[in-house]
Motif scaffolding. Structure first.
Motif, short mmCIF file in Angstrom:
data_model
loop_
_atom_site.label_atom_id
_atom_site.label_comp_id
_atom_site.label_asym_id
_atom_site.label_seq_id
_atom_site.Cartn_x
_atom_site.Cartn_y
_atom_site.Cartn_z
N PRO A 205 52.02 38.32 50.02
CA PRO A 205 53.10 37.31 49.25
C PRO A 205 53.44 36.10 49.97
O PRO A 205 53.94 34.86 48.75
CB PRO A 205 54.66 38.64 49.81
N VAL A 206 53.20 35.75 50.78
CA VAL A 206 53.40 34.39 51.20
C VAL A 206 51.85 33.53 51.38
O VAL A 206 52.17 32.41 51.31
CB VAL A 206 54.12 34.44 52.83
N GLY B 18 51.87 41.40 56.51
CA GLY B 18 51.63 42.51 55.87
C GLY B 18 52.24 42.72 55.23
O GLY B 18 52.17 41.39 54.06
N ASP B 19 51.79 43.91 54.41
CA ASP B 19 52.87 43.88 53.04
C ASP B 19 52.21 43.64 51.81
O ASP B 19 52.47 42.90 50.88
CB ASP B 19 54.89 43.33 52.53
N GLY B 20 50.69 43.03 52.61
CA GLY B 20 50.02 42.29 50.96
C GLY B 20 49.09 43.96 49.61
O GLY B 20 49.49 44.90 50.26
N ILE B 21 48.22 43.25 49.91
CA ILE B 21 47.36 44.15 47.88
C ILE B 21 45.81 43.93 48.48
O ILE B 21 45.58 42.77 48.64
CB ILE B 21 47.95 43.52 46.68
N LEU B 22 45.31 44.17 48.63
CA LEU B 22 43.85 44.75 48.69
C LEU B 22 43.37 45.33 47.65
O LEU B 22 43.42 46.27 46.86
CB LEU B 22 43.23 45.74 50.30
N ILE B 23 42.59 44.28 46.71
CA ILE B 23 41.54 44.42 45.70
C ILE B 23 40.21 44.46 45.99
O ILE B 23 40.17 44.46 46.40
CB ILE B 23 42.41 43.47 44.76
N LEU B 24 40.18 45.67 45.47
CA LEU B 24 38.77 45.89 45.20
C LEU B 24 37.74 45.07 43.68
O LEU B 24 37.70 45.37 43.00
CB LEU B 24 37.67 47.13 45.10
N GLY B 25 37.01 44.25 43.94
CA GLY B 25 36.27 43.78 42.57
C GLY B 25 36.49 42.39 42.59
O GLY B 25 36.20 41.42 41.49
N GLN B 26 37.19 41.78 42.86
CA GLN B 26 38.42 40.43 42.39
C GLN B 26 38.86 39.64 43.98
O GLN B 26 39.47 40.51 44.14
CB GLN B 26 39.48 41.02 41.56
N ASP B 27 38.41 38.36 42.63
CA ASP B 27 39.62 37.40 43.99
C ASP B 27 41.23 37.36 43.51
O ASP B 27 41.22 37.69 41.84
CB ASP B 27 38.29 35.89 44.08
N GLN B 28 42.83 37.00 44.00
CA GLN B 28 43.81 37.31 43.64
C GLN B 28 43.97 36.09 43.75
O GLN B 28 43.84 35.24 45.34
CB GLN B 28 43.93 38.10 44.46
N ASP B 29 43.81 34.77 42.41
CA ASP B 29 44.32 33.35 42.32
C ASP B 29 45.83 33.73 42.84
O ASP B 29 46.38 32.22 42.84
CB ASP B 29 43.65 32.87 41.41
N SER B 30 46.51 34.31 42.84
CA SER B 30 47.89 34.52 43.33
C SER B 30 48.42 36.20 43.48
O SER B 30 47.38 37.15 42.87
CB SER B 30 48.68 34.65 41.17
N PHE B 31 48.93 36.41 44.25
CA PHE B 31 49.40 37.27 44.61
C PHE B 31 49.45 39.10 43.53
O PHE B 31 50.27 38.90 42.81
CB PHE B 31 50.28 37.87 45.23
N GLY B 32 48.53 40.20 44.01
CA GLY B 32 48.15 40.48 42.63
C GLY B 32 47.69 40.29 41.67
O GLY B 32 47.87 41.53 39.84
N GLY B 33 47.27 39.18 41.13
CA GLY B 33 46.87 39.10 39.23
C GLY B 33 45.55 37.94 39.62
O GLY B 33 45.12 37.17 40.72
N ASN B 34 45.46 37.03 38.76
CA ASN B 34 44.72 36.24 38.45
C ASN B 34 43.58 35.96 39.14
O ASN B 34 43.44 35.08 39.47
CB ASN B 34 46.00 34.46 38.77
#
Length: 233
Positions: free
Chosen positions: A79-80, A157-173
């Motif tokens: 988030p930060v 901690g408390d983050g988001i792990l995404i496969l297949g995409q870069d996160q330009d914002s937390f969990g999206g974009n």
């Protein structure tokens, strides 16, 4: 308990997940397929991440033979701070896939590589805050390493792990999508040693406790608004 949230979006066909079951003469295994025809596919690891003073992520990938754009294999965002820990790759003119890590916002060089030969390749990346040491292993061999990372802070901690995409914002974009197949993703809150990675490459069991273990038999939650496609290959 569900520990993997698989999300796939194709706005043209309303297909929200493409899960490919890969078969060989020796074993069956499940893999996520990210097709070249759409750039919207992603999967999310649905667990709560602790603060990480050390981390290792291992994964098997099969790169699309015609995809030469910068591609994100996985991205971990907090988030930060969004660029906490990320693995990306790009095919060069010699048809090698060059790999690079981003650690706490620092983009390390594209150097480690494997041939884009249609085969599965095992990739492990490690980082330890106390020394700033990082490494990239490909098919059991250490291909790149260094000490030039920030040693003042842990990975949040408390983050988001995404496969297949870069996160330009937390969990999206999402940007810089991956194209190909991904399987056998595992995460540890320690910096694995070379002997551990050699064992993993050879599919030997590991005794070290994982934060996340790729085991779809333990429960997979799907979110979808369109058709679910399961392809046997």
């Amino acid at each position: 308990e569900t520990n993997f949230l698989l999300l796939y979006s194709d706005y043209m066909s309303s297909t929200n997940l493409l899960l490919t079951m890969k078969h060989s003469n020796k074993t069956n295994f499940s893999a996520l397929n990210f097709p070249k025809e759409t750039h919207e596919g992603f999967a999310r690891v649905n667990i709560s991440f602790p603060t990480l003073s050390s981390v290792s992520v291992c994964v098997r990938v099969q790169w699309h033979p015609e995809w030469n754009e910068v591609s994100t294999i996985f991205s971990y965002a907090a988030p930060v701070f969004t660029n906490e820990f990320q693995l990306r790759g790009q095919m060069d003119v010699q048809r090698r896939v060059l790999l690079a890590l981003i650690i706490r916002g620092k983009h390390l060089p594209y150097k480690a590589s494997f041939p884009n030969d249609g085969a599965w390749h095992h990739i492990c990346v490690t980082w330890r805050r106390s020394s700033g040491h990082w490494a990239i292993y490909v098919d059991g061999d250490k291909k790149d390493m260094g000490l030039d990372t920030d040693t003042s802070k842990d990975i949040h901690g408390d983050g988001i792990l995404i496969l297949g995409q870069d996160q330009d914002s937390f969990g999206g974009n999402f940007t810089e999508p991956f194209c190909g197949n991904i399987t056998d993703l595992n995460v540890w809150n320690m910096s694995l040693e070379a002997r551990h990675i050699s064992a993993l490459t050879a599919c030997s069991p590991m005794t070290q406790e994982m934060i996340f273990s790729w085991n779809l038999n333990q429960g997979v939650e799907y979110e979808r608004s369109g058709n679910l496609r399961i392809c046997l290959m």
